[in-house]
Design a protein around this motif. Sequence first.
Motif, mmCIF file in Angstrom:
data_model
loop_
_atom_site.group_PDB
_atom_site.id
_atom_site.type_symbol
_atom_site.label_atom_id
_atom_site.label_comp_id
_atom_site.label_asym_id
_atom_site.label_seq_id
_atom_site.Cartn_x
_atom_site.Cartn_y
_atom_site.Cartn_z
ATOM 1 N N UNK A 39 0.816 -1.205 0.000
ATOM 2 C CA UNK A 39 0.000 0.000 0.000
ATOM 3 C C UNK A 39 0.849 1.255 0.000
ATOM 4 N N UNK A 40 1.842 1.289 0.873
ATOM 5 C CA UNK A 40 2.712 2.465 0.925
ATOM 6 C C UNK A 40 3.545 2.626 -0.347
ATOM 7 N N UNK A 41 3.831 1.522 -1.019
ATOM 8 C CA UNK A 41 4.584 1.631 -2.270
ATOM 9 C C UNK A 41 3.835 2.440 -3.321
ATOM 10 N N UNK A 42 2.497 2.416 -3.278
ATOM 11 C CA UNK A 42 1.724 3.260 -4.191
ATOM 12 C C UNK A 42 2.026 4.728 -3.929
ATOM 13 N N UNK A 43 2.130 5.086 -2.649
ATOM 14 C CA UNK A 43 2.466 6.466 -2.306
ATOM 15 C C UNK A 43 3.887 6.820 -2.664
ATOM 16 N N UNK A 44 4.808 5.924 -2.380
ATOM 17 C CA UNK A 44 6.214 6.170 -2.705
ATOM 18 C C UNK A 44 6.373 6.399 -4.206
ATOM 19 N N UNK A 45 5.694 5.568 -5.004
ATOM 20 C CA UNK A 45 5.798 5.696 -6.459
ATOM 21 C C UNK A 45 5.121 6.969 -6.954
ATOM 22 N N UNK A 46 3.967 7.300 -6.354
ATOM 23 C CA UNK A 46 3.236 8.488 -6.791
ATOM 24 C C UNK A 46 4.042 9.759 -6.601
ATOM 25 N N UNK A 47 4.854 9.805 -5.544
ATOM 26 C CA UNK A 47 5.624 11.013 -5.230
ATOM 27 C C UNK A 47 7.080 10.927 -5.699
ATOM 28 N N UNK A 48 7.398 9.923 -6.491
ATOM 29 C CA UNK A 48 8.773 9.749 -6.960
ATOM 30 C C UNK A 48 9.249 11.006 -7.697
ATOM 31 N N UNK A 49 10.341 11.586 -7.229
ATOM 32 C CA UNK A 49 10.895 12.784 -7.839
ATOM 33 C C UNK A 49 10.088 14.041 -7.599
ATOM 34 N N UNK A 50 9.089 13.965 -6.714
ATOM 35 C CA UNK A 50 8.192 15.097 -6.498
ATOM 36 C C UNK A 50 8.280 15.685 -5.100
ATOM 37 N N UNK A 51 9.119 15.105 -4.240
ATOM 38 C CA UNK A 51 9.259 15.640 -2.889
ATOM 39 C C UNK A 51 10.674 15.417 -2.390
ATOM 40 N N UNK A 52 11.105 16.272 -1.470
ATOM 41 C CA UNK A 52 12.411 16.091 -0.833
ATOM 42 C C UNK A 52 12.387 14.905 0.131
ATOM 43 N N UNK A 53 11.287 14.827 0.889
ATOM 44 C CA UNK A 53 11.159 13.799 1.913
ATOM 45 C C UNK A 53 9.801 13.124 1.793
ATOM 46 N N UNK A 54 9.764 11.852 2.194
ATOM 47 C CA UNK A 54 8.507 11.117 2.201
ATOM 48 C C UNK A 54 8.302 10.518 3.586
#
Length: 274
Positions: free
Chosen positions: A87-102
């Motif tokens: 589930x969290x991998x969906x979030x990690x992928x969605x924000x790839x290259x779009x945030x400094x920190x996750x």
Amino acid sequence: MGFQPLNTKDIDTQRITGRLLDLSVSIVLYHTPEETLKACLASLSLCTLDMEILLIDNSEIPNSPNYIDNQKIRYIHNRENTGFGAGHNLGIKAFEGKSKYHLILNADVYFGENVLERIFDFMERNKQYAHLMPKVEYPDGSPQLLCRGTPTLSTILIKRVVPGRLHGLFRKKLNKYESPDFDHNTLQENIPFLSGCFMFLRTNAVNIAGGFDDRIFLYFEDAELTRRLLVHHKNVYFPEVTIWHAYGRGTKSKINHIIHAFKGLLIYLYKKRT
């Protein structure tokens, strides 16, 4: 503009934002009580960083939190319970290259003002760290022992199967894992296992690491990711801020939780040896 649902089929191509955020957050839901999620989101609303949040609902029936009226919060229904890490991998992928920190965040975590800002400032000043966990307490203020040693099969067998009244017979072995003498008031680094209830990560580091192992449904996916991140980066326990985690102490004895724990542990141990 208010609440914005997304479809999981769109998550690979539909990015959450077009700018570089200070912080992205993913929260996995599974039959999460409304009041629990409200408390978590209220904590996040205190943050002044440029931030967006993705709610990933693993429940069988979608339960969009209609009380949300915030364009920084998105919701997706995962259609099936794929587990915590997937589930969290969906979030990690969605924000790839779009945030400094996750931030990997449990829905049953809450905190006060300036917690995320202080963590952000610390990480900006200390580039050697890719993974941070703050001090974690139960709602009654008692400490949670979430800075742990390396899990072993024998240790987890004792914790999950042996009745608690007999744990004293194995105290030396358990202490190597539970680290009861860990100083929770002192900054420390390179801890073998930091809890997944609050993982403040450099986005590029967790993307390079590949996120969580999808095969681990629940339990020890955080230990496995901690271990992989430590191959190339340092982690840090940061006690200068405190969060509260309303963790259910009684869940570990349920048979399905025990099964998931040992499946996750075996994957962790296999990958550790290879």
